[in-house]
Enzyme design. Sequence first.
Site, PDB file in Angstrom:
ATOM      1  N   ALA A   1       4.702   1.117  -2.799  1.00 17.55           N
ATOM      2  CA  ALA A   1       3.914   2.360  -2.854  1.00 17.55           C
ATOM      3  C   ALA A   1       4.583   3.308  -1.694  1.00 17.55           C
ATOM      4  CB  ALA A   1       2.521   1.953  -2.111  1.00 17.55           C
TER       5      ALA A   1
ATOM      6  N   GLU B   1       9.806   5.508  -5.559  1.00 16.65           N
ATOM      7  CA  GLU B   1       9.333   4.254  -4.502  1.00 16.65           C
ATOM      8  C   GLU B   1       9.736   3.067  -5.562  1.00 16.65           C
ATOM      9  OE1 GLU B   1       8.502   4.178  -1.818  1.00 16.65           O
ATOM     10  OE2 GLU B   1       8.391   6.294  -1.293  1.00 16.65           O
TER      11      GLU B   1
ATOM     12  N   GLU C   1      12.020   0.565  -3.147  1.00 17.85           N
ATOM     13  CA  GLU C   1      11.653  -0.576  -2.634  1.00 17.85           C
ATOM     14  C   GLU C   1      11.870  -1.886  -3.355  1.00 17.85           C
ATOM     15  OE1 GLU C   1       7.435  -0.302  -1.630  1.00 17.85           O
ATOM     16  OE2 GLU C   1       7.753   1.459  -0.506  1.00 17.85           O
TER      17      GLU C   1
ATOM     18  N   PRO D   1     -12.327   7.748   2.304  1.00 18.19           N
ATOM     19  CA  PRO D   1     -12.902   8.973   2.134  1.00 18.19           C
ATOM     20  C   PRO D   1     -13.902   9.404   3.269  1.00 18.19           C
ATOM     21  CG  PRO D   1     -14.025   7.350   0.731  1.00 18.19           C
ATOM     22  CD  PRO D   1     -12.844   6.681   1.278  1.00 18.19           C
TER      23      PRO D   1
ATOM     24  N   GLU E   1      15.249   4.952   6.434  1.00 20.23           N
ATOM     25  CA  GLU E   1      15.871   4.036   7.419  1.00 20.23           C
ATOM     26  C   GLU E   1      15.082   3.227   8.341  1.00 20.23           C
ATOM     27  OE1 GLU E   1      16.663   7.281  11.156  1.00 20.23           O
ATOM     28  OE2 GLU E   1      18.293   7.100   9.484  1.00 20.23           O
TER      29      GLU E   1
ATOM     30  N   GLU F   1      12.430   1.591   7.339  1.00 25.86           N
ATOM     31  CA  GLU F   1      11.396   0.768   6.164  1.00 25.86           C
ATOM     32  C   GLU F   1      12.109  -0.545   5.965  1.00 25.86           C
ATOM     33  OE1 GLU F   1       8.839   1.944   2.314  1.00 25.86           O
ATOM     34  OE2 GLU F   1      10.838   2.760   2.438  1.00 25.86           O
TER      35      GLU F   1
END
Length: 181
Positions: A76, A92, A96, A114, A140, A142
């Site tokens: 995600a 993504e 990832e 919400p 960088e 992550e």
Amino acid sequence: MTSLEEKTTHTTPIFEGKVINVQVDDVTLPNGKTSTREIVKHPGAVAIIPVTENNKIIFVKQYRKPLEKTLVEIPAGKLEQAEEPEVTALRELEEETGYTTDQLTYVTSFYTSPGFADEIMYLYKTSSLRKVEQPKAMDEDEFVELIELSLEEAERLVAEQKIHDAKTAYAILYLQHKGLK
């Protein structure tokens, strides 16, 4: 029955960050009284359910600082300014997992929290994955570890609270009802 809408009378910006902004809104309630609402503004995000040709789901293990623990999640990421959700999903997925796809299917969208945030998450699925020779680099700051699980193994991790976030639990629920392919 009267309208449930709250009318904003004043907004005070509190914090502007690289991921979120925080504001406090003064509101008039449906009964005419006033109150305040603390609101997190978020640009939105995407999540992807990547299914391999062997019917395994690709997850990422990632340390989540607010929780002080590592979770197993579907890939995600945050929407960039003026970026379409499908573009974010492809970016993504590649960053990832090192995979891409030509068949990205929109599943649904939902609000993550919400009661205090406006973040909307778009959920996609693909079962047509291709390994990318030189995938785009992750941010960088992550760090993720890939893990492939069957649906049954993922369900077990939900029970063990190793999969413990709403987007991934939602994805597993979707797969239980719609199937992997």
